[in-house]
Design a protein around this motif. Sequence first.
Motif, mmCIF file in Angstrom:
data_model
loop_
_atom_site.group_PDB
_atom_site.id
_atom_site.type_symbol
_atom_site.label_atom_id
_atom_site.label_comp_id
_atom_site.label_asym_id
_atom_site.label_seq_id
_atom_site.Cartn_x
_atom_site.Cartn_y
_atom_site.Cartn_z
ATOM 1 N N PHE A 189 0.775 -1.366 -0.045
ATOM 2 C CA PHE A 189 0.027 0.094 -0.081
ATOM 3 C C PHE A 189 0.915 1.206 0.144
ATOM 4 O O PHE A 189 0.491 2.214 -0.786
ATOM 5 N N MET A 190 1.912 1.227 0.782
ATOM 6 C CA MET A 190 2.772 2.578 0.942
ATOM 7 C C MET A 190 3.466 2.823 -0.401
ATOM 8 O O MET A 190 3.863 3.878 -0.853
ATOM 9 N N ALA A 191 3.611 1.677 -1.081
ATOM 10 C CA ALA A 191 4.576 1.833 -2.592
ATOM 11 C C ALA A 191 3.384 2.179 -3.520
ATOM 12 O O ALA A 191 3.898 2.836 -4.441
ATOM 13 N N HIS A 192 2.152 1.884 -3.531
ATOM 14 C CA HIS A 192 1.123 2.046 -4.717
ATOM 15 C C HIS A 192 -0.089 2.595 -4.344
ATOM 16 O O HIS A 192 -1.100 2.496 -4.749
ATOM 17 N N TRP A 193 0.052 3.309 -3.235
ATOM 18 C CA TRP A 193 -1.139 4.168 -2.533
ATOM 19 C C TRP A 193 -1.915 5.036 -3.586
ATOM 20 O O TRP A 193 -3.188 4.887 -3.466
ATOM 21 N N GLN A 194 -1.336 5.697 -4.507
ATOM 22 C CA GLN A 194 -1.839 6.486 -5.421
ATOM 23 C C GLN A 194 -2.889 5.780 -6.299
ATOM 24 O O GLN A 194 -3.967 6.094 -6.773
ATOM 25 N N TRP A 195 -2.246 4.692 -6.875
ATOM 26 C CA TRP A 195 -2.748 3.727 -7.726
ATOM 27 C C TRP A 195 -4.203 2.935 -7.052
ATOM 28 O O TRP A 195 -5.348 2.955 -7.432
ATOM 29 N N ILE A 196 -3.937 2.651 -5.929
ATOM 30 C CA ILE A 196 -5.210 2.022 -5.184
ATOM 31 C C ILE A 196 -6.179 2.872 -4.660
ATOM 32 O O ILE A 196 -7.412 2.546 -4.847
ATOM 33 N N ILE A 197 -6.125 3.944 -4.147
ATOM 34 C CA ILE A 197 -7.100 4.989 -4.043
ATOM 35 C C ILE A 197 -7.852 5.439 -5.319
ATOM 36 O O ILE A 197 -8.886 5.590 -5.243
ATOM 37 N N GLY A 198 -7.028 5.760 -6.495
ATOM 38 C CA GLY A 198 -7.624 6.007 -7.420
ATOM 39 C C GLY A 198 -8.566 5.143 -8.234
ATOM 40 O O GLY A 198 -9.731 5.184 -8.648
#
Length: 124
Positions: A101-110
């Motif tokens: 999550f910390m590495a890919h939080w932008q993609w996960i939230i979007g």
Amino acid sequence: MSTLKGSENGKTKISPAAQPSSQFVSKIKRPPDIIYYEASVLINRLLNTIMDFITKIKEWYRGEYIPPPENDPNSGVVFVSSGYYKKPLLAKAIEVASKFFMAHWQWIIGTTIAVVALYLQFTQ
């Protein structure tokens, strides 16, 4: 020098109607100190319970301590180790998920916002 209306020598008078009656003042009593003591004891117990719970979670997350292997006195091989901690499977999964999550939080939230928007659009 000007003075306020209803004052003598610069001191303001308080009308008798504005002063609290002595009967009312005598009815107001301070609660006993035992209530304050009991409240502080309860708060301290609650804080101690929370701190104990947090300590137990930290110990669980750290895992079981595995000591270093025993050295054989007759062998020429010497192990120098301080041991290690073996984490539980759930703690490992939480660590992997949080790192992802910390590495890919932008993609996960979007992606989550887009999927929720599509779901709301097609269910109405």
